[in-house]
Design a protein around this motif. Structure first.
Motif, mmCIF file in Angstrom:
data_model
loop_
_atom_site.group_PDB
_atom_site.id
_atom_site.type_symbol
_atom_site.label_atom_id
_atom_site.label_comp_id
_atom_site.label_asym_id
_atom_site.label_seq_id
_atom_site.Cartn_x
_atom_site.Cartn_y
_atom_site.Cartn_z
ATOM 1 N N MET A 83 -47.612 -5.853 -12.790
ATOM 2 C CA MET A 83 -46.539 -6.387 -13.625
ATOM 3 C C MET A 83 -46.556 -7.908 -13.622
ATOM 4 O O MET A 83 -46.618 -8.532 -12.546
ATOM 5 C CB MET A 83 -45.181 -5.902 -13.115
ATOM 6 C CG MET A 83 -44.933 -4.421 -13.319
ATOM 7 S SD MET A 83 -44.853 -3.946 -15.062
ATOM 8 C CE MET A 83 -43.307 -4.703 -15.549
ATOM 9 N N PRO A 84 -46.485 -8.523 -14.813
ATOM 10 C CA PRO A 84 -46.375 -9.980 -14.881
ATOM 11 C C PRO A 84 -45.164 -10.475 -14.092
ATOM 12 O O PRO A 84 -44.134 -9.799 -14.010
ATOM 13 C CB PRO A 84 -46.197 -10.253 -16.374
ATOM 14 C CG PRO A 84 -46.856 -9.076 -17.032
ATOM 15 C CD PRO A 84 -46.552 -7.910 -16.137
ATOM 16 N N ARG A 85 -45.329 -11.631 -13.493
ATOM 17 C CA ARG A 85 -44.329 -12.314 -12.675
ATOM 18 C C ARG A 85 -44.121 -11.656 -11.310
ATOM 19 O O ARG A 85 -43.275 -12.080 -10.547
ATOM 20 C CB ARG A 85 -42.981 -12.456 -13.396
ATOM 21 C CG ARG A 85 -43.073 -13.179 -14.720
ATOM 22 C CD ARG A 85 -41.705 -13.400 -15.308
ATOM 23 N NE ARG A 85 -41.813 -13.756 -16.711
ATOM 24 C CZ ARG A 85 -40.778 -13.929 -17.517
ATOM 25 N NH1 ARG A 85 -39.552 -13.770 -17.060
ATOM 26 N NH2 ARG A 85 -40.960 -14.239 -18.778
ATOM 27 N N GLN A 86 -44.887 -10.599 -11.022
ATOM 28 C CA GLN A 86 -44.819 -9.950 -9.713
ATOM 29 C C GLN A 86 -46.094 -10.279 -8.925
ATOM 30 O O GLN A 86 -47.127 -10.596 -9.506
ATOM 31 C CB GLN A 86 -44.692 -8.435 -9.875
ATOM 32 C CG GLN A 86 -43.464 -7.987 -10.647
ATOM 33 C CD GLN A 86 -42.170 -8.376 -9.972
ATOM 34 O OE1 GLN A 86 -42.022 -8.200 -8.770
ATOM 35 N NE2 GLN A 86 -41.248 -8.929 -10.741
ATOM 36 N N ALA A 87 -46.019 -10.144 -7.620
ATOM 37 C CA ALA A 87 -47.172 -10.434 -6.769
ATOM 38 C C ALA A 87 -48.310 -9.458 -7.054
ATOM 39 O O ALA A 87 -48.075 -8.261 -7.254
ATOM 40 C CB ALA A 87 -46.771 -10.357 -5.300
ATOM 41 N N VAL A 88 -49.518 -9.969 -7.093
ATOM 42 C CA VAL A 88 -50.703 -9.124 -7.249
ATOM 43 C C VAL A 88 -51.134 -8.646 -5.862
ATOM 44 O O VAL A 88 -50.719 -9.209 -4.848
ATOM 45 C CB VAL A 88 -51.858 -9.880 -7.957
ATOM 46 C CG1 VAL A 88 -51.471 -10.266 -9.377
ATOM 47 C CG2 VAL A 88 -52.287 -11.096 -7.150
ATOM 48 N N PRO A 89 -51.974 -7.619 -5.788
ATOM 49 C CA PRO A 89 -52.451 -7.150 -4.486
ATOM 50 C C PRO A 89 -53.293 -8.214 -3.775
ATOM 51 O O PRO A 89 -53.869 -9.091 -4.416
ATOM 52 C CB PRO A 89 -53.315 -5.933 -4.838
ATOM 53 C CG PRO A 89 -52.855 -5.506 -6.186
ATOM 54 C CD PRO A 89 -52.438 -6.767 -6.885
#
Length: 194
Positions: free
Chosen positions: A19-25
């Motif tokens: 999700m955009p604006r959320q932390a990536v793995p």
């Protein structure tokens, strides 16, 4: 080699959706330079451009990465660090880096396929030798292109199920310029009920 019937009978696993604006793995891979790329350590001023490619066996990947290398200085001028990575071995990743004349792209290797799935990438099984005479790995990820902010949040993402029709790096470069000039926010961020 895995047969098509074995693949079809495998338990279905749905790739993650970032999700955009959320932390990536998390992402931590060795680089052909002998260093490591660890997401969040020494990020680009504005973005890390993370390009997952299929591997040395893919002639479309080589052409795609050649386009990116041609534009690498312009990305750097916009504060973008470029990482290209695959599940290939160090030797194969080094050969791909040499093939594209990498100066502005950092090449990573040994991408764990569980990590690839966490990034929402699709996984393919080998079909043997490719049109350029190289053996495909037993399993490998399909392409994905991501712009990640220095804080580790997703700005842009695109994943493919095939090697074809990837986002053109010239268009993406223009989008980066627009985003920076206009302070344009990441879109597609809404995850509520519709």
């Amino acid at each position: 080699m895995t047969s098509n019937s074995e693949v079809g009978n495998a338990e279905a696993i749905t790739p993650a959706v970032l999700m955009p604006r959320q932390a990536v793995p998390p992402l931590d891979v060795p680089l052909v330079s002998g260093e490591r790329y660890t997401l969040g350590q020494n990020p680009g001023e504005n973005f890390d451009l993370i390009v997952f490619y299929r591997g040395l066996h893919c002639p479309i990947c080589a052409k795609y990465l050649l386009e990116l290398e041609r534009l690498a200085d312009q990305y750097a001028e916009r504060g973008v660090r470029i990482i290209a990575l695959s599940s290939d071995t160090e030797d194969r990743a080094r050969k791909m880096a040499e093939k594209v004349g990498a100066k502005g792209i950092e090449f990573g290797y040994a991408l764990d396929l569980d990590t690839a799935r966490q990034w929402g990438l699709f996984i393919s099984a080998s079909r043997g030798t490719t049109s350029i005479g190289l053996e495909e790995p037993a399993l490998f990820s399909e392409p994905g292109v991501f712009l990640v902010r220095p804080d580790g949040t997703l700005y842009y993402g695109s994943v493919q199920t095939m090697p074809f029709a990837r986002p053109p790096f010239g268009d993406l470069l223009g989008a980066v310029g627009f985003a920076l000039d206009k302070n344009y926010p990441a879109r597609g961020e809404y995850g509520g009920a519709v």
